[in-house]
Design an enzyme around this catalytic site. Structure first.
Site, mmCIF file in Angstrom:
data_model
loop_
_atom_site.group_PDB
_atom_site.id
_atom_site.type_symbol
_atom_site.label_atom_id
_atom_site.label_comp_id
_atom_site.label_asym_id
_atom_site.label_seq_id
_atom_site.Cartn_x
_atom_site.Cartn_y
_atom_site.Cartn_z
ATOM 1 N N GLU A 36 0.769 -1.449 0.084
ATOM 2 C CA GLU A 36 0.131 0.136 -0.108
ATOM 3 C C GLU A 36 0.820 1.279 -0.280
ATOM 4 O OE1 GLU A 36 -3.165 0.605 2.982
ATOM 5 O OE2 GLU A 36 -3.574 2.365 2.745
ATOM 6 N N ARG A 262 5.904 -12.667 9.520
ATOM 7 C CA ARG A 262 6.328 -11.668 8.834
ATOM 8 C C ARG A 262 7.690 -12.338 9.445
ATOM 9 N NH1 ARG A 262 2.593 -7.965 9.234
ATOM 10 N NH2 ARG A 262 4.389 -6.454 9.496
ATOM 11 N N LYS A 272 4.433 0.002 10.118
ATOM 12 C CA LYS A 272 4.943 1.607 8.928
ATOM 13 C C LYS A 272 4.302 2.338 10.193
ATOM 14 C CE LYS A 272 3.664 0.097 4.627
ATOM 15 N NZ LYS A 272 2.452 -0.050 3.362
HETATM 16 P P1 ATP Z 1 2.738 -2.840 7.893
HETATM 17 O O1 ATP Z 1 3.233 -4.250 8.427
HETATM 18 O O2 ATP Z 1 4.514 -2.054 8.043
HETATM 19 O O3 ATP Z 1 2.314 -1.382 8.214
HETATM 20 P P2 ATP Z 1 1.611 -3.259 6.159
HETATM 21 O O4 ATP Z 1 1.770 -5.164 5.909
HETATM 22 O O5 ATP Z 1 0.657 -2.036 6.155
HETATM 23 O O6 ATP Z 1 3.013 -3.346 6.494
HETATM 24 P P3 ATP Z 1 1.622 -3.551 3.149
HETATM 25 O O7 ATP Z 1 2.316 -1.843 1.775
HETATM 26 O O8 ATP Z 1 0.301 -3.551 3.261
HETATM 27 O O9 ATP Z 1 2.282 -3.436 4.527
HETATM 28 O O10 ATP Z 1 2.664 -4.380 2.213
HETATM 29 C C1 ATP Z 1 2.899 -5.669 1.654
HETATM 30 C C2 ATP Z 1 3.916 -6.486 1.718
HETATM 31 O O11 ATP Z 1 4.930 -6.760 2.225
HETATM 32 C C3 ATP Z 1 2.434 -7.392 2.067
HETATM 33 O O12 ATP Z 1 2.345 -8.547 0.642
HETATM 34 C C4 ATP Z 1 2.938 -7.921 3.504
HETATM 35 O O13 ATP Z 1 2.145 -8.751 3.357
HETATM 36 C C5 ATP Z 1 4.310 -7.995 3.426
HETATM 37 N N1 ATP Z 1 4.895 -7.523 4.558
HETATM 38 C C6 ATP Z 1 4.942 -6.588 5.514
HETATM 39 N N2 ATP Z 1 5.644 -5.867 6.600
HETATM 40 C C7 ATP Z 1 6.191 -7.226 6.737
HETATM 41 C C8 ATP Z 1 7.194 -8.112 7.463
HETATM 42 N N3 ATP Z 1 7.128 -7.539 8.362
HETATM 43 N N4 ATP Z 1 7.549 -9.504 7.078
HETATM 44 C C9 ATP Z 1 7.602 -9.941 5.891
HETATM 45 N N5 ATP Z 1 6.337 -9.110 4.676
HETATM 46 C C10 ATP Z 1 5.846 -7.893 5.571
HETATM 47 MG MG MG Z 2 -1.796 -3.784 4.731
#
Ligand code: ATP
Ligand code: MG
Length: 560
Positions: A36, A262, A272
């Protein structure tokens, strides 16, 4: 097991191997990375990028970059551009670039299909009532009073939602699944909400309604023909909803969702939301502040992309969340830099040394290898003069013991690549601090052992007349504890490391004034440093410490 074998043996690759054997998806492997654009990518995202793009590479498949852009208020074009740059920097190229907003029109059509099939309805409950009707983990939810609206009424209301007739929050479109499901995600989840005032970075003001994450994500996967939709474990409970959409709509493909653990990394935060707070509250100087765990920050700090890939290979992909040691990442960084970074001399805490028996005005060129293990990297000449700087930490008036190998009053030390000097006198200021050393050199010791005595210590130095001033930023871990905020009733920000940045005024060897932005060096005996890509200029050099030569934190925790 080698790193490559470890990467090859993760459970997702095993699933893909089986799918290929059974002929599922006609041998096609299609993944996607779906960020996102509401912040910068961090090391957690790097894990997902290496996994998705790595699989596409190894199986001759495809991997799309898809911006999951359904929250216009939180997203912007700056984040989109940064994310693209970060993926490229990590060494990957997407097959196609999409925005979820590219699918707003087909998604709207699918929603009408659900309404016509009696599987979605317009609900007028307010946010609070909706929560109340939803129930809890232990208590079933209750049906909304609007659940039995006719198809005609639902179609009419949904079309009017799209036409912008209703206020934000006045109504939503919901899937009609099961308010008593033990899985709360299936209790008539919201599919569309009204955001009339929002201006979307891609679609402008075309849409007063926006689709929700689960709905958008599933259908985007299906429309792109994704075969393996990889996401983190917290989406496991969403998988039944993912499959519900695929079963209840006439979609062109049947992707399957798989969840992996994760990445959580010691001494930092990978969320984030928290990273946004660090930036907004001024705890760091921006998303690319070299202390941040963002890709933009580690790039600026001098981490090579191969080190991030190597780290992701080493941690592997498993079905559980775990905490990974920061030392693991740092070791990958050290290994990559040790092989590639040219050596240089930089004095971080300058103390002037006057070599009294060295002719005034004379300049000799000391020959120095650029890399001790790689002759192909060549050598350079370093000017040696009567006045040089050494590091304050390399001098003590009295040697503390006979293991001391640096300079002391009356003692000798070799200046790296040059002569052996002896310290004859220390000059002090009124406060009693040593401000200058008076030394003498032995002209017979250039590249040769001194006669009849052993000089074990070797220290680095820079010519006082030819050296170049430079600002050196010593970066350290952002938090002082492995798991910030883990202690109850204690804010995670209280664990910020007050010494995560120390700025020094150093003197570096003249060759470094020609170094280009981002170039990495090993400052001998100090660590790996790179030219700061934001603030450094030829007339005002700024170096970032990428990493120390050894793990200084391991020593600390062993002591405590
Ligand atoms: P955050 O939890 O930091 O806000 P998010 O999951 O909301 O991150 P996205 O932009 O939606 O952020 O993530 C894009 C991709 O990256 C998704 O498929 C998510 O599962 C993966 N991702 C995000 N954080 C991690 C992490 N700590 N380890 C592995 N994959 C991750
Ligand atoms: Mg997300």
């Amino acid at each position: 097991m080698s790193n490559n074998e470890a990467a090859a043996s993760n459970f997702i690759r095993q699933i893909i191997d089986e799918d290929l054997k059974s002929g599922r998806n006609a041998g096609r492997v299609a993944t996607r990375f779906p960020p996102e654009p509401n912040g910068y990518l961090h090391l957690g995202h790097a894990k997902s990028i290496c996994l998705n793009f790595g699989i596409a590479q190894d199986y001759g498949g495809t991997c799309n970059l898809r911006f999951d852009d359904t929250n216009p208020e939180k997203e912007n074009v700056e984040y989109i551009e940064a994310i693209k740059e970060d993926v490229r920097w990590l060494g990957y190229r997407w097959t196609e670039l999409f925005f979820a907003s590219d699918y707003f029109e087909p998604l709207y059509g699918f929603a009408e299909d659900l309404i016509r099939a009696g599987k979605a309805y317009v609900c007028d409950l307010g946010a609070e009532q909706m929560r109340d009707y939803r129930g809890t983990l232990t208590e079933a939810g209750r049906d909304s009073p609007f659940r039995e609206r006719s198809v005609e009424e639902n179609l009419d209301l949904f079309r009017r939602m799209r036409a912008g007739e209703f206020e934000d929050g006045a109504r939503v479109l919901r899937a009609k699944i099961d308010m008593a499901s033990p899985n709360i995600n299936l209790r008539d989840p919201t599919l569309y909400r009204i955001r009339r005032g929002a201006v979307h970075h891609q679609t402008g003001e075309a849409w007063p309604i926006y689709p929700m994450y689960d709905y958008t994500h599933t259908l985007s996967d299906a429309l792109e023909g994704i075969t393996h939709s990889l996401c983190t474990l917290e989406f496991e409970d969403h998988r039944p909803l993912y499959n519900w959409f695929l079963e209840n709509l006439d979609v062109p493909a049947q992707p399957r969702q798989y969840e992996f653990g994760r990445l959580n990394l010691e001494y930092t935060v990978l969320s984030k939301r928290k990273l946004t707070e660090l930036v907004a509250e001024g705890h760091v100087q921006g998303w690319d502040d070299p202390r941040m765990p963002t890709i933009a920050a580690i790039r600026r700090r001098g981490y090579p992309p191969e080190a991030v890939q190597d780290f992701c290979d080493r941690i592997g992909v498993t079905k559980s969340d775990g905490m990974v040691e920061m030392a693991l990442l740092e070791n990958s960084v050290r290994e990559a830099l040790d092989a590639t970074a040219p050596r240089a001399m930089a004095v971080l805490n300058p103390l002037k040394v006057v070599i009294e028996n060295y002719p005034e005005g004379q300049v000799e060129e000391a020959v120095a290898a650029n890399h001790p293990k790689d002759e192909a990297m060549g050598s350079r000449l370093i000017p040696f003069t009567r006045e040089v700087y050494i590091d304050r930490n390399d001098f003590m008036e009295v040697a503390p013991n006979n293991k001391y190998k640096r300079l002391a009053l009356g003692g000798e030390v070799r200046l790296r690549n040059a002569y052996v000097i002896r310290c004859d006198r220390a000059i002090k200021n009124e406060a009693g601090d040593v401000v200058e050393l008076r030394c003498s050199y032995d002209p017979a010791t250039l590249g040769a052992n001194p006669e009849g005595r052993k000089v074990k210590g070797v220290i680095h130095w820079v010519s006082a007349s030819h050296g170049v001033p430079a600002e050196v930023r010593l970066y350290d871990r952002l938090f002082t504890v492995p798991n910030p905020g883990a202690v109850r009733d204690h804010d995670w920000r209280d664990d910020l490391n007050p010494e995560s940045l120390i700025i020094l005024q150093a003197v570096v060897e003249p060759m470094l004034s020609g170094a280009s932005a981002g170039a990495s060096f090993q400052f001998e005996r100090e660590g790996y440093f790179c030219v700061d890509s934001r603030d450094s200029a030829p007339e005002r050099l700024v170096f970032n410490r990428t990493i120390t030569l050894r793990d200084t934190w391991a020593k600390l925790s062993a002591r405590s």
